[in-house]
Scaffold this active site. Structure first.
Site, PDB file in Angstrom:
ATOM      1  NE  ARG A 107      -3.364  -0.248   2.727  1.00  0.00           N
ATOM      2  CZ  ARG A 107      -3.834  -0.782   3.853  1.00  0.00           C
ATOM      3  NH1 ARG A 107      -3.660  -0.148   5.013  1.00  0.00           N
ATOM      4  NH2 ARG A 107      -4.462  -1.941   3.844  1.00  0.00           N
ATOM      5  CG  HIS A 151      -1.146  -3.199   4.172  1.00  0.00           C
ATOM      6  ND1 HIS A 151      -1.448  -4.293   3.375  1.00  0.00           N
ATOM      7  CD2 HIS A 151      -1.984  -3.264   5.224  1.00  0.00           C
ATOM      8  CE1 HIS A 151      -2.430  -4.980   3.939  1.00  0.00           C
ATOM      9  NE2 HIS A 151      -2.766  -4.379   5.063  1.00  0.00           N
ATOM     10  CG  ASP A 158      -5.449  -6.336   4.375  1.00  0.00           C
ATOM     11  OD1 ASP A 158      -4.889  -6.752   5.400  1.00  0.00           O
ATOM     12  OD2 ASP A 158      -5.612  -5.127   4.134  1.00  0.00           O
ATOM     13  CD  GLU A 220      -7.372  -4.783  10.390  1.00  0.00           C
ATOM     14  OE1 GLU A 220      -7.752  -3.597  10.465  1.00  0.00           O
ATOM     15  OE2 GLU A 220      -6.402  -5.130   9.678  1.00  0.00           O
ATOM     16  CG  HIS A 223      -3.375  -7.209   8.842  1.00  0.00           C
ATOM     17  ND1 HIS A 223      -3.313  -5.968   8.256  1.00  0.00           N
ATOM     18  CD2 HIS A 223      -2.168  -7.400   9.443  1.00  0.00           C
ATOM     19  CE1 HIS A 223      -2.127  -5.437   8.492  1.00  0.00           C
ATOM     20  NE2 HIS A 223      -1.419  -6.289   9.203  1.00  0.00           N
TER      21      HIS A 223
END
Length: 241
Positions: A107, A151, A158, A220, A223
């Protein structure tokens, strides 16, 4: 979309602008790389050509409600060690007529900055019903959204798991209890709110990922981060394209 909640926002954004080195408190270095090749990021499809992708931030089906800065194409890039490990997970799952479905990989730092701007705009509540129905938007900054994301280091992903039929067709996502990027305790991997079947599905995914060196983020279920990370003190801001 797990985050690192230890940060100094003003200094971090100065680092983005001016390319300064890592701070003593652990704020990471921003890489000078301008392309995925310079950063050592690999398109996962070069190693796992048939892996399923649903890259949420390249479109509008996400908690921001619009394509996110830095996502110019729906692709998954990871640093080579993480990409190789993920490809091994996918190959292992094929023997059980299962496969992965990817939501996000590397990301760009500019995407994380987009998230922070969105979180600060309390007037925009369009995605609340789907993504944070039980929380006030103002509570999202911190554990859920912060200026530094793992990320951006290139070894976090993810994803979910799909079960296919005996011919490896008609693959359907397993019921994990929430959608991707659901902000709330039901998304916690060990949430007592999840049903036994949902817990079992989460455990199947976790076991598959752990066999190849990925660890889960407890808040999460989707993740995972490769351990040890290839570049734990460096983040990248090259666009996904």
């Amino acid at each position: 979309m797990a985050v690192n909640s230890a940060f100094r926002p003003a200094l971090f954004f100065a680092a983005l602008l001016f390319g300064t080195h890592a701070f003593a408190d652990g704020t990471p270095t921003l890489s000078a790389a301008k392309t995925t090749e310079q950063a050592g990021l690999v398109d996962i499809r070069k190693l796992a050509p048939d892996i399923a992708e649903d890259i949420k931030y390249a479109g509008s089906d996400n908690f921001v409600g619009t394509p996110v800065d830095g996502y110019l194409a729906p692709k998954c890039f990871l640093l080579k060690p993480a990409a190789e490990a993920l490809a091994r997970v996918e190959r292992d799952l094929h023997t059980q007529h299962q496969r992965l479905q990817i939501f996000d990989c590397y990301r760009p730092a500019r995407a994380v900055a987009h998230f922070v701007r969105w979180a600060g705009d309390l007037s925009d509540q369009r995605t609340k019903p789907a993504h944070y129905p039980t929380l006030d938007k103002g509570a999202l900054l911190g554990d859920y959204i912060a200026p530094v994301s793992g990320h951006s280091r290139g070894a976090t992903i993810d994803l979910t798991m799909m079960q296919c039929d005996a011919a490896d067709a008609h693959c359907k996502p397993l019921d994990m209890g929430t959608s991707f990027d659901y902000f709330g305790t039901l998304a916690n991997t060990e949430s007592p709110q999840a049903t036994p079947a949902q817990h079992a599905n989460r455990e199947v995914l976790r076991a598959a990922m752990e066999r190849q060196g990925f660890r889960n983020y407890a808040m999460e279920w989707w993740h995972y981060t490769l351990t040890p990370e290839p570049t734990p003190d460096t983040i990248y801001d090259v666009p996904v394209q």
